[in-house]
Design an enzyme around this catalytic site. Structure first.
Site, PDB file in Angstrom:
ATOM      1  N   CYS A  37      -2.019   5.082  -4.923  1.00 41.19           N
ATOM      2  CA  CYS A  37      -0.497   4.804  -5.319  1.00 41.19           C
ATOM      3  C   CYS A  37      -0.486   4.911  -6.795  1.00 41.19           C
ATOM      4  CB  CYS A  37      -0.003   3.470  -4.907  1.00 41.19           C
ATOM      5  SG  CYS A  37       0.185   3.084  -3.051  1.00 41.19           S
ATOM      6  N   LYS A  46       3.164   8.625  10.747  1.00 41.20           N
ATOM      7  CA  LYS A  46       2.959   9.205   9.133  1.00 41.20           C
ATOM      8  C   LYS A  46       1.834  10.499   9.578  1.00 41.20           C
ATOM      9  CE  LYS A  46       2.104   7.517   4.779  1.00 41.20           C
ATOM     10  NZ  LYS A  46       0.952   6.859   4.022  1.00 41.20           N
ATOM     11  N   CYS A  51      -4.037   0.063  -6.395  1.00 44.99           N
ATOM     12  CA  CYS A  51      -4.490   0.980  -5.471  1.00 44.99           C
ATOM     13  C   CYS A  51      -4.484   2.141  -6.204  1.00 44.99           C
ATOM     14  CB  CYS A  51      -3.161   0.931  -4.339  1.00 44.99           C
ATOM     15  SG  CYS A  51      -3.549   2.390  -3.306  1.00 44.99           S
TER      16      CYS A  51
END
Ligand code: ME8
Length: 496
Positions: free
Chosen positions: A129, A292, A126
């Site tokens: 990340c 979030k 990813c």
């Protein structure tokens, strides 16, 4: 002098800073400021994590070189520190020369010990990340953090033998209960370590924006193998100064990067023969209405704009008092306004205003000399003497919310005392003497939380130097003497 190293994570400058970045810096700043008052030689670092595929892609989108791109973005992060009154001793960038040297030194040191080998990597990655995942880690085939499909990557890579550190890490965690806090996060990591641990790919060849691998110029260091090392480069590792600071290190990070800071970082340090940091303290996430923050839902709040509009102190106060440090919490402008009006203004501001205005208007600006103390006087003095220790214990235990709540309770006691004493009707000597001393004590204890307002109280009281240079334990003393002349006070907070 006792050393204390405290760090925030270093932020990805792939977008402007958000509330989560602000929150982490504020909480870390509170601890750093408190430690300075407690007599420690503090090194507090924050900064930016500027390498990697994600940043390279952002730069390409803006038709800039990666360095031009990060040089522009980093200014927003520095402006955030200024806007929030963050007292960092170093703003470290992973593109700094001093960092590159340390990052390469650590890589080379581990390679020379035979802990890094060449192989090839095939798997899922990813980019947001900058993290590898296995099928098992994914949720419905998507990254568990970003909800996006990971890239399939296959390339030659150097590997660090992280797998062999599983038991050593478990042993370290067991022997050092302070290493991962709070307990829930420690348990999470211990559970994950019950499974076999894989070796870690620590270099990339598919892009060039990174620290060159010191033994092979075709590779750059994996961005976490670069970023984590900032904690050593900020103190100038391997200098003697760095070695004094390092064992005291406290890393303040968010809940999405606990694995990186405990397992990856822990095993890198073990391989390099460097002690592990004392503590990795994990805070929760700042959410917006329970969800979030995300650019797509338009819930990214600009903390610099907020600090400019409402003031840094109301924002700092709100975040620390609203969100238990270690848990998730919600941000909303409505709650910020409520806390400002009900707590800062009606409790603290009211106390400061009534004590100082009384001294200024009724006693010619001079603090009164005290007479024999009655039971109400004695009770408040007793509280003043006991709070600094109590509050210090809360901060030492990372319970910032309870610490701030405690100080505000003392302020409330002050208001009740003033109300009960009715100085406008009765002899006001003790009331003003104790009132002035209470404000001094509150200013010292509040200075890590609301640094600007604490300094204002200090100046209104006309005390020498700066509140930020005082000793924490002196908050327990009655150091303002009778006849001391104060300055003309002004309202400390405004109603929002
Ligand atoms: O993770 N609430 O950078 P980052 C609270 N570069 N904290 C939050 C948050 C939120 N909503 N969102 C993020 C990185 N954070 C890496 C770190 S350190 C060697 C490398 C926290 O910009 C997050 O948990 O994504 C992290 O601690 C920090 O902000 C930077 O996040």
């Amino acid at each position: 002098m006792k050393k204390f190293l405290i760090t925030t994570a270093i932020d990805y400058p792939s977008g402007k800073p958000h509330m989560g970045h602000a929150y982490e810096k504020i909480c870390t700043d509170v601890i750093a400021r408190y430690k300075r008052l407690s007599g420690f030689d503090v090194h507090f670092s924050t900064g930016t994590d500027e390498h990697g595929m994600k940043i390279q892609r952002c730069a390409e989108r803006e038709k800039k070189t990666p360095k031009e791109y990060v040089d522009g973005m980093v200014e927003y992060f520095k402006a955030l520190c200024d806007a929030l009154n963050i007292s960092q001793d170093d703003f470290i960038r992973t593109t700094d020369d001093k960092h590159r040297k340390t990052a390469q030194g650590i890589f080379k040191g581990i390679f020379d010990k035979g802990e890094i080998y060449k192989g090839s990597y095939e798997g899922l990655y990813c980019v947001d990340c900058e993290t590898y995942y296995t099928e098992k880690d994914l949720r419905d085939g998507k990254c568990p953090v970003h909800g996006t499909a990971p890239d399939n990557v296959s390339e030659e890579s150097y590997f660090f033998q992280m797998g062999k550190y599983r038991e050593k890490l478990l042993e370290h965690i067991r022997k050092h209960p302070d290493f991962i806090q709070p307990d829930s996060k420690r348990n999470e990591i211990v559970n994950r370590l019950m499974n076999p641990l894989k070796d870690l790919s620590v270099s990339r060849t598919s892009f060039s924006w990174g620290v060159p691998v010191p033994i092979d110029e075709n590779h750059v260091q994996y961005v976490w193998m670069d970023a984590l090392i900032n904690y050593l480069s900020t103190v100038g590792w391997p200098s003697p100064k760095a070695k004094e600071f390092w064992p005291t290190a406290v890393h303040i990070i968010g809940k999405d990067i606990v694995w990186h800071h405990t397992v990856i970082w822990g095993s890198i340090l073990m391989a390099a023969g460097i002690p592990l940091p004392k503590t990795v303290y994990v805070h929760g996430f700042v959410n917006i209405k329970g969800a979030k923050m995300s650019k797509s839902s338009g819930t990214v709040v600009d903390p610099v704009g907020l600090a400019e509009k409402y003031g840094a102190d109301p924002l700092r106060y709100f975040l620390v008092s609203e969100i238990p440090f270690g848990d998730d919490g919600d941000f909303s402008v409505e709650s910020l306004v409520t806390r400002n009006n009900d707590e800062l203004l009606n409790n603290l501001g009211n106390l400061v205003n009534r004590v100082l205005t009384f001294i200024y208007n009724k006693n010619g600006g001079n603090v009164t000399e005290h007479k024999d103390f009655d039971s109400a006087d004695k009770a408040l003095i007793k509280s003043m003497e006991s709070y600094p220790k109590k509050v210090a214990k809360y901060i030492d235990d990372f319970n910032l919310q309870a610490a701030l709540d405690g100080i505000m309770k003392l302020s409330k006691e002050g208001n009740e005392y003033f109300q009960q004493k009715e100085p406008w009707k009765n002899d006001y000597s003790n009331c003003l003497y104790i009132g002035a001393n209470l404000l001094r004590s509150l200013a010292i204890m509040l200075s890590p939380f609301i640094p600007e307002s604490a300094e204002k109280i200090w100046k209104y009281l006309n005390l020498p130097g700066s509140v930020h240079k005082q000793k924490w334990e002196s908050a327990a003393k009655l150091d303002v003497k009778g006849k001391h002349k104060i300055n003309k006070p002004e309202p400390l907070f405004t109603r929002l």
